[in-house]
Design a protein around this motif. Structure first.
Motif, short mmCIF file in Angstrom:
data_model
loop_
_atom_site.label_atom_id
_atom_site.label_comp_id
_atom_site.label_asym_id
_atom_site.label_seq_id
_atom_site.Cartn_x
_atom_site.Cartn_y
_atom_site.Cartn_z
N GLN A 48 46.09 -8.58 78.27
CA GLN A 48 45.78 -7.83 77.32
C GLN A 48 44.41 -7.44 77.11
OE1 GLN A 48 48.12 -8.97 73.60
NE2 GLN A 48 50.00 -8.80 74.81
N LYS A 49 43.49 -8.84 77.09
CA LYS A 49 42.48 -8.83 77.11
C LYS A 49 41.44 -9.36 78.35
CE LYS A 49 38.92 -9.94 73.72
NZ LYS A 49 38.61 -10.82 72.09
N THR B 193 48.79 -18.51 78.83
CA THR B 193 48.62 -17.08 78.15
C THR B 193 47.22 -16.90 77.90
OG1 THR B 193 48.81 -18.09 75.97
CG2 THR B 193 50.76 -17.24 76.99
N GLN C 185 47.60 -13.46 79.05
CA GLN C 185 47.38 -12.25 78.13
C GLN C 185 45.78 -12.11 77.79
OE1 GLN C 185 49.50 -12.86 74.54
NE2 GLN C 185 51.54 -13.28 75.82
N TRP C 186 44.95 -13.14 78.19
CA TRP C 186 43.61 -12.97 77.87
C TRP C 186 42.77 -13.87 78.88
CZ3 TRP C 186 41.85 -13.86 72.16
CH2 TRP C 186 40.43 -13.72 72.16
N SER D 172 47.37 1.65 77.62
CA SER D 172 47.49 0.51 76.17
C SER D 172 45.75 0.48 75.61
CB SER D 172 48.13 -0.56 76.36
OG SER D 172 49.46 -0.27 76.78
N SER E 289 49.04 -3.15 80.14
CA SER E 289 49.44 -3.80 78.86
C SER E 289 48.03 -3.90 78.22
CB SER E 289 50.25 -5.06 78.77
OG SER E 289 51.30 -4.78 79.36
N LEU E 290 46.86 -3.67 79.03
CA LEU E 290 45.59 -4.16 78.67
C LEU E 290 45.08 -3.33 77.42
CD1 LEU E 290 43.50 -6.22 79.82
CD2 LEU E 290 42.24 -4.17 80.68
N ARG E 291 44.45 -4.02 76.41
CA ARG E 291 43.91 -3.33 75.14
C ARG E 291 42.58 -3.43 75.25
NH1 ARG E 291 48.33 -6.36 71.87
NH2 ARG E 291 46.55 -7.56 71.00
N GLN E 292 41.93 -4.38 75.47
CA GLN E 292 40.53 -4.56 75.47
C GLN E 292 39.87 -5.07 76.76
OE1 GLN E 292 39.45 -7.40 72.47
NE2 GLN E 292 40.89 -6.54 70.97
N SER F 96 50.59 -9.04 82.46
CA SER F 96 50.70 -9.07 81.01
C SER F 96 49.52 -9.09 80.22
CB SER F 96 51.41 -10.61 80.78
OG SER F 96 52.96 -10.26 81.11
#
Length: 156
Positions: free
Chosen positions: A66-67, A7, A36-37, A124, A94-97, A64
């Motif tokens: 996110q960062k 992840t 995720q990162w 996102s 799904s990326l937030r940052q 997936s």
């Protein structure tokens, strides 16, 4: 495989360069679906490395995420055009940052990226850093407008 449930991956400060990014592309395809990162900052890759990375994203790798940290590299306009095209295909939903600060992105790269954002890519995304790039105030103002319209916190 062993990486399927990974992840978080920190590859910061490894001098990966363009050739290393091409190898990373080969590794990531179909393997890093749970990631995720991802930290790829301070790795001395430019447009060719970013094109390889964008190819991985377009193939559905890292869906997936996110960062994503891509700061302090040598990514320029051609790399950003490839990245923007990958985003426009629905990658990184799904990326937030996202950190793209301290690269070599000028007006053409910013224009491609702001176009991808305004068309709904990265739906996102909440935080974006594009500071310390050589783009003009005009290009930066366009990014500000797009970020504002999307509710994205922008460091510029």
């Amino acid at each position: 495989g062993a990486l399927a449930s990974l992840t978080r991956l920190n590859l910061s400060r490894n001098q990966i360069g363009d050739e290393g990014m091409k190898a990373f592309y080969a590794l990531s395809t179909g393997v890093l679906a749970s990631l995720q990162w991802l930290d790829l900052d301070n790795n001395q890759f430019g447009d060719e490395g970013m094109k390889a990375f964008s190819g991985a994203l377009s193939s559905g790798a890292m869906g997936s995420l996110q960062k994503l940290n891509l700061f302090s590299n040598q990514i320029g306009d051609d790399g950003m055009k490839a990245f923007s095209a990958a985003l426009s295909s629905g990658s990184l939903a799904s990326l937030r940052q996202l950190r793209l600060d301290s690269n070599q992105i000028s007006d053409e790269g910013m224009k491609a990226f702001s176009g991808a954002l305004s068309s709904g890519s990265l739906n996102s995304l909440t935080t974006l850093d594009i500071a310390f790039n050589p783009a003009s105030d005009t290009a930066k103002n366009t990014m500000k407008a797009v970020a504002s319209s999307r509710g994205i916190y922008l460091s510029i």
